[in-house]
Design an enzyme around this catalytic site. Structure first.
Site, PDB file in Angstrom:
ATOM      1  N   GLU A 149     -58.500 -49.094-111.253  1.00  0.00           N
ATOM      2  CA  GLU A 149     -58.568 -48.884-112.711  1.00  0.00           C
ATOM      3  C   GLU A 149     -59.505 -49.827-113.449  1.00  0.00           C
ATOM      4  O   GLU A 149     -59.140 -50.392-114.474  1.00  0.00           O
ATOM      5  CB  GLU A 149     -57.151 -48.947-113.302  1.00  0.00           C
ATOM      6  CG  GLU A 149     -56.203 -47.945-112.655  1.00  0.00           C
ATOM      7  CD  GLU A 149     -54.799 -47.954-113.243  1.00  0.00           C
ATOM      8  OE1 GLU A 149     -54.492 -48.835-114.072  1.00  0.00           O
ATOM      9  OE2 GLU A 149     -54.000 -47.083-112.862  1.00  0.00           O
ATOM     10  N   ASN A 197     -60.003 -46.821-106.746  1.00  0.00           N
ATOM     11  CA  ASN A 197     -58.910 -45.948-107.172  1.00  0.00           C
ATOM     12  C   ASN A 197     -58.782 -45.932-108.700  1.00  0.00           C
ATOM     13  O   ASN A 197     -58.850 -46.988-109.338  1.00  0.00           O
ATOM     14  CB  ASN A 197     -57.614 -46.524-106.567  1.00  0.00           C
ATOM     15  CG  ASN A 197     -56.438 -45.585-106.601  1.00  0.00           C
ATOM     16  OD1 ASN A 197     -56.524 -44.468-106.083  1.00  0.00           O
ATOM     17  ND2 ASN A 197     -55.334 -46.014-107.193  1.00  0.00           N
ATOM     18  N   HIS A 233     -51.900 -38.300-111.622  1.00  0.00           N
ATOM     19  CA  HIS A 233     -50.602 -38.245-112.307  1.00  0.00           C
ATOM     20  C   HIS A 233     -50.729 -37.144-113.359  1.00  0.00           C
ATOM     21  O   HIS A 233     -51.280 -37.367-114.430  1.00  0.00           O
ATOM     22  CB  HIS A 233     -50.293 -39.586-112.979  1.00  0.00           C
ATOM     23  CG  HIS A 233     -50.089 -40.698-112.003  1.00  0.00           C
ATOM     24  ND1 HIS A 233     -48.984 -40.771-111.179  1.00  0.00           N
ATOM     25  CD2 HIS A 233     -50.849 -41.777-111.697  1.00  0.00           C
ATOM     26  CE1 HIS A 233     -49.082 -41.867-110.419  1.00  0.00           C
ATOM     27  NE2 HIS A 233     -50.201 -42.481-110.705  1.00  0.00           N
ATOM     28  N   GLU A 265     -52.023 -40.611-105.829  1.00  0.00           N
ATOM     29  CA  GLU A 265     -50.745 -40.876-106.518  1.00  0.00           C
ATOM     30  C   GLU A 265     -50.204 -39.624-107.187  1.00  0.00           C
ATOM     31  O   GLU A 265     -49.689 -39.659-108.311  1.00  0.00           O
ATOM     32  CB  GLU A 265     -50.939 -41.998-107.557  1.00  0.00           C
ATOM     33  CG  GLU A 265     -51.519 -43.270-106.964  1.00  0.00           C
ATOM     34  CD  GLU A 265     -51.632 -44.433-107.941  1.00  0.00           C
ATOM     35  OE1 GLU A 265     -51.081 -44.355-109.050  1.00  0.00           O
ATOM     36  OE2 GLU A 265     -52.282 -45.438-107.577  1.00  0.00           O
ATOM     37  N   ASP A 267     -48.278 -36.809-108.812  1.00  0.00           N
ATOM     38  CA  ASP A 267     -46.971 -36.351-109.285  1.00  0.00           C
ATOM     39  C   ASP A 267     -47.198 -35.435-110.483  1.00  0.00           C
ATOM     40  O   ASP A 267     -48.261 -35.462-111.091  1.00  0.00           O
ATOM     41  CB  ASP A 267     -45.971 -37.488-109.580  1.00  0.00           C
ATOM     42  CG  ASP A 267     -46.472 -38.594-110.494  1.00  0.00           C
ATOM     43  OD1 ASP A 267     -47.444 -38.375-111.238  1.00  0.00           O
ATOM     44  OD2 ASP A 267     -45.874 -39.689-110.477  1.00  0.00           O
TER      45      ASP A 267
HETATM   46  C1  XIL Z   1     -46.689 -48.332-110.879  1.00  0.00           C
HETATM   47  C2  XIL Z   1     -45.380 -48.385-110.127  1.00  0.00           C
HETATM   48  O1  XIL Z   1     -45.000 -47.073-109.772  1.00  0.00           O
HETATM   49  C3  XIL Z   1     -44.322 -49.022-110.981  1.00  0.00           C
HETATM   50  O2  XIL Z   1     -43.128 -49.228-110.219  1.00  0.00           O
HETATM   51  C4  XIL Z   1     -44.821 -50.368-111.520  1.00  0.00           C
HETATM   52  O3  XIL Z   1     -43.861 -50.881-112.413  1.00  0.00           O
HETATM   53  C5  XIL Z   1     -46.156 -50.214-112.200  1.00  0.00           C
HETATM   54  O4  XIL Z   1     -47.072 -49.609-111.333  1.00  0.00           O
HETATM   55  N1  XIL Z   1     -51.381 -46.417-111.172  1.00  0.00           N
HETATM   56  C6  XIL Z   1     -51.326 -47.205-110.050  1.00  0.00           C
HETATM   57  C7  XIL Z   1     -49.998 -47.613-109.521  1.00  0.00           C
HETATM   58  O5  XIL Z   1     -52.358 -47.485-109.443  1.00  0.00           O
HETATM   59  O6  XIL Z   1     -50.045 -48.866-108.907  1.00  0.00           O
HETATM   60  C8  XIL Z   1     -48.951 -47.603-110.594  1.00  0.00           C
HETATM   61  O7  XIL Z   1     -47.696 -47.878-110.004  1.00  0.00           O
HETATM   62  C9  XIL Z   1     -48.957 -46.283-111.310  1.00  0.00           C
HETATM   63  C10 XIL Z   1     -50.267 -46.033-111.979  1.00  0.00           C
END
Ligand code: XIL
Length: 343
Positions: A149, A197, A233, A265, A267
């Site tokens: 990020e 990422n 996401h 990631e 969802d």
């Molecule tokens: C999130 C986790 O799921 C949480 O448990 C934590 O509190 C914060 O991070 N992008 C990412 C992940 O790259 O590392 C993040 O994970 C979600 C968003």
């Protein structure tokens, strides 16, 4: 035996007895695709969870345990206990481990923020972190998010301790600090595959354009960046022709210049769990998987598998139910939709 198998798969929540006892990972393997899930260390004591992961997935990624705050307690003070537990679970079940993430500006460790380090001290800390962590997990972690990020929605590099506050000697080209991270990581573990990422870069937009420009620059100058992780996401807004087409086009352009492309990631959050909404969710999972297959995505990783441990309800107001299995390990329509897309 058949009955036993059917019962076993039912217990795992794979679906009705009539549906083939096929796992996500077997279905994905036909497309040379791996299937992963985020794993929080706390879930390893939950046997339905570990069974589900070991049955359906072949890659696990520690959800927080390999972030700097998950691995360190202070300056040069590492604690690998939780991350090692996940690695041991993976090894026991013959799963691969994806490392996440060497650097991220969010959730900084207090010792790091409060240390008020200057640029050269911070550079030493960053390099030492890479060497220590990659050294520790050498041969155990196949691929790493080196940086997470780093771009904002306007394609700018976001302010961070690593970039400019005070930054690790960012001079010369604007990706200088990022370049350092990838070169260090490659030196520390030449076999590890190194990813960048990010989120909100799934479509062709200003942010993904900036990432694309960086990838091109790194390829041209032989900076060891091997692939891009698209977090994915999603909410139901994404289930429309325009974003989906743009997503596909975006994956394709990165792949075309030689980047390995991964969904890291996934969802799909929804506002309620009515059967209508669960069908719509399944439909988006299906479309995303179809695109992943068509574009040669090498890994589709979900941000968890059961709603029981999902970050969504605690992060997005009035949204939840984002994963294919519910909080009691029952499969939702999304499970079959993913399997159908992998046929
Ligand atoms: C999130 C986790 O799921 C949480 O448990 C934590 O509190 C914060 O991070 N992008 C990412 C992940 O790259 O590392 C993040 O994970 C979600 C968003």
């Amino acid at each position: 035996m058949t009955l036993l198998l059917a019962t076993a798969f039912l217990a795992l929540g794979v679906g009705a007895v009539e549906s083939a006892p096929v796992s996500l990972r077997l279905a994905a393997a036909k497309h040379k695709m791996r299937i992963g899930t985020a794993v929080p260390v706390g879930a390893l004591d939950d046997s339905p969870f570990t069974k589900l992961v070991a049955t359906h997935f072949n890659v696990v990624e520690p959800e927080n345990e390999m972030k700097i705050y998950g691995l360190t307690k202070g300056y040069r003070e590492f604690d690998f206990t939780n991350a090692d537990k996940i690695v041991a679970f993976a090894q026991k079940n013959k799963l691969e481990v994806r490392g996440h993430t060497l650097f991220w500006h969010l959730y900084p460790s207090q010792w790091l923020v409060q240390g008020n380090y200057n640029s050269s001290q911070l550079t030493e800390i960053a390099k030492h972190h890479v060497d220590t962590v990659l050294g520790h997990f050498k041969g155990k972690v196949r691929e790493w998010d080196v940086l997470n990020e780093a771009f904002g929605n306007k394609g700018e590099l976001v302010d961070s301790i690593w970039f400019n506050n005070p930054g690790i000697e960012a001079s010369g080209n604007k990706y200088a600090y990022i370049e350092k991270m990838y070169r260090w990581a490659h030196e520390a573990d030449p076999k590890a595959r190194l990813y960048y990422n990010d989120f909100m870069c799934e479509m062709v937009n200003t942010k993904s354009d900036a990432m694309y420009a960086m990838a091109q620059d790194f390829i041209a100058r032989k900076v060891p960046l091997h692939g891009i992780g698209f977090q994915c996401h999603f909410d139901m807004q994404f289930n429309q022709e325009v974003p989906l087409r743009s997503f596909q086009e975006n994956l394709r352009r990165f792949k075309k210049i030689g980047m390995d492309i991964q969904i890291t990631e996934l969802d799909v959050r929804i506002p309620n769990n009515s059967s209508e909404m669960l069908q719509k969710q399944a439909d988006l999972y299906h479309k995303v998987m179809k695109i992943a297959v068509a574009e040669g995505v090498s890994l589709v990783q979900l941000w968890g598998c059961t709603d029981k441990y999902s970050w969504v309800p605690r992060t997005f107001k009035d949204q939840g139910w984002a994963l294919p299995w519910d909080d009691r390990y029952q499969p939702k329509p999304a499970v079959q939709a993913i399997l159908d897309a992998l046929k």
